[in-house]
Scaffold this motif. Structure first.
Motif, short mmCIF file in Angstrom:
data_model
loop_
_atom_site.label_atom_id
_atom_site.label_comp_id
_atom_site.label_asym_id
_atom_site.label_seq_id
_atom_site.Cartn_x
_atom_site.Cartn_y
_atom_site.Cartn_z
N UNK A 105 0.66 -0.40 -10.98
CA UNK A 105 0.72 -1.85 -11.12
C UNK A 105 1.68 -2.57 -10.20
N UNK A 106 2.38 -1.86 -9.30
CA UNK A 106 3.30 -2.51 -8.38
C UNK A 106 2.59 -3.13 -7.19
N UNK A 107 3.36 -3.89 -6.40
CA UNK A 107 2.80 -4.49 -5.18
C UNK A 107 2.59 -3.41 -4.13
N UNK A 108 1.39 -3.39 -3.55
CA UNK A 108 1.04 -2.35 -2.57
C UNK A 108 0.24 -2.97 -1.43
N UNK B 150 -3.72 -6.61 0.62
CA UNK B 150 -2.59 -6.60 -0.30
C UNK B 150 -3.05 -6.55 -1.75
N UNK B 151 -2.40 -5.68 -2.53
CA UNK B 151 -2.58 -5.68 -3.98
C UNK B 151 -1.26 -6.19 -4.57
N UNK B 152 -1.21 -7.40 -5.11
CA UNK B 152 0.06 -7.98 -5.57
C UNK B 152 0.60 -7.27 -6.81
N UNK B 153 1.86 -7.53 -7.11
CA UNK B 153 2.47 -6.95 -8.30
C UNK B 153 1.74 -7.43 -9.55
#
Length: 416
Positions: free
Chosen positions: A284-287, A379-382
């Motif tokens: 679930x973190x920003x990646x 980007x996958x946000x937090x």
């Protein structure tokens, strides 16, 4: 000379060109004027056919280093394509031999299916190596499960056995080192360092207890120690049974390396990347997902050879490794395809790093050809909603192709 005689000479010359091992040449000057130009044309055809025969003969026996006929020989165009395909296929076969099972053939009809089936089976074997490593670990855990601690003291007397008093930490018994190279003094020191950890797991008055732990000595040898809580001659004591597992550790490390690392560059491979990518997304973190594709690799392979293409791939990997962090995941997922997972990093920072890498990569002047790569960033946000790693990779791949088209246009502009 009559028209029929001129035609007969030209016909016999053409027949000799097509069928005779050694062509019976003619002198165009011996023909009548209207037929001399046709004779010269047949001489050009003789040269082209001779080159085509020599070229096809070399390719038919696998001589891929044979010189390529000149561009004006129109008869050899298809053979040149076959030559290029065989060269590329040879390089792909060498890559597979090195463990790169991402190689895929789509341009050789029925052979493509056979080749792709072979690489798929080899990839399955690579996955089985991982399962074998897990089985080795499980086997080690099973071997360390002693049902009767006192029987093990007798049956496995070749192992190091040390009994230490729980009251005053005195050595109540030691069988020397058995077949273990560790000295009794060092074994005692290792066990005493472990006691504070194990004492927290016992309760006052407990008579029996058993656990397994691992340690390393000063010479980097590894040991698996089974520690039991028991009574020794009426006194509560710890019994330590020591077995050296250095060879097992080396074997586990080798199997894990083969299962998770790319053999050409030493970075992570597709198997590791797929596992880690989904694991980071599920956290679930920003990646940030960065998809990279090398430009010009086929050109380099075709014009400079596949050894040079290998250098090009390794050089790119080395450039990237200089600028990524320890926690970033850098993997080769195809022949000229790479992915970088960058957790907890601003997009602007990542783009700055990638721009620096592109400049350093392109700025190398040690080779006489252009160096560049294209990338796409997603980007996958937090606290993001559930996401699929493959979907993000496809999005990054699509973004990469936008840059690749720009690079192709820039390169064509420079050439013009």
């Amino acid at each position: 000379m009559t028209n029929e005689q001129n035609c007969e000479l030209l016909f016999q010359y053409l027949k000799s060109i097509l069928y005779d091992p050694k062509v019976q040449a003619i002198d165009p000057g011996s023909l009548d004027a209207p037929y001399q130009k046709l004779g010269l044309g047949l001489q050009y055809l003789e040269k082209a056919v001779t080159e085509m025969k020599a070229y096809s003969e070399a390719l038919s026996v696998g001589k891929l280093s044979v010189p390529v006929p000149p561009r004006d020989n129109f008869l050899c165009e298809n053979l040149k394509n076959v030559h290029a395909n065989l060269n590329h296929l040879t390089w792909q076969a060498k890559q597979v031999a090195k463990g790169d099972y991402s190689q895929h053939v789509s341009y050789l009809g029925e052979f493509s299916e056979a080749f792709n089936t072979m690489t798929r089976q080899l990839q399955e074997r690579e996955l089985s190596l991982k399962q074998e490593a897990e089985a080795e670990k499980e086997h080690a855990r099973m071997m360390d499960s002693y049902n009767h601690l006192l029987m093990e003291l007798i049956a496995r007397s070749e192992e190091s056995i040390m009994v230490i008093s729980m009251t005053d930490q005195k050595v109540l018994y030691c069988n020397g080192s058995g077949s273990i190279r560790i000295s009794p003094d060092e074994l005692y020191s290792l066990c005493m360092r472990q006691l504070p950890l194990t004492q927290s797991e016992t309760t006052p008055g407990q008579e029996t207890y058993r656990w397994t732990w691992e340690t390393e000595d000063a010479e980097q040898r590894f040991y698996r120690i089974t520690t039991g809580l028991m009574r020794w001659e009426g006194e509560r004591a710890y019994v330590h049974i020591v077995r050296e597992v250095t060879a097992e550790k080396s074997r586990e490390a080798r199997l894990e390396t083969e299962a998770y690392h790319d053999t050409l560059t030493g970075i992570w491979n597709r198997n590791f990347f797929q596992e880690k990518a989904q694991e980071l997304l599920d956290a679930g973190g920003a990646v940030l997902f960065c998809y990279c594709d090398l430009d010009h690799l086929k050109y380099i392979n075709d014009h400079y050879g596949h050894h040079e293409g290998d250098w090009y791939i390794r050089f790119f990997a080395d450039c990237v490794r200089q600028y990524i962090r320890h926690e970033d995941i850098f993997a080769r997922i195809g022949g000229d395809e790479f992915c970088i997972i960058i957790p907890d990093c601003a997009r602007e920072t990542a783009e700055e790093k990638l721009s620096i890498i592109q400049k350093q990569f392109a700025g190398d002047l040690s080779r006489p050809y252009p160096k560049s790569f294209s990338y796409g960033l997603v980007e996958a946000p937090a606290k993001h909603a559930p996401m699929n790693a493959e979907s993000l990779i496809q999005q990054a791949d699509t973004a990469m192709y936008i840059q690749k088209r720009e690079h192709k246009q820039q390169y064509l502009t420079k050439l013009s």
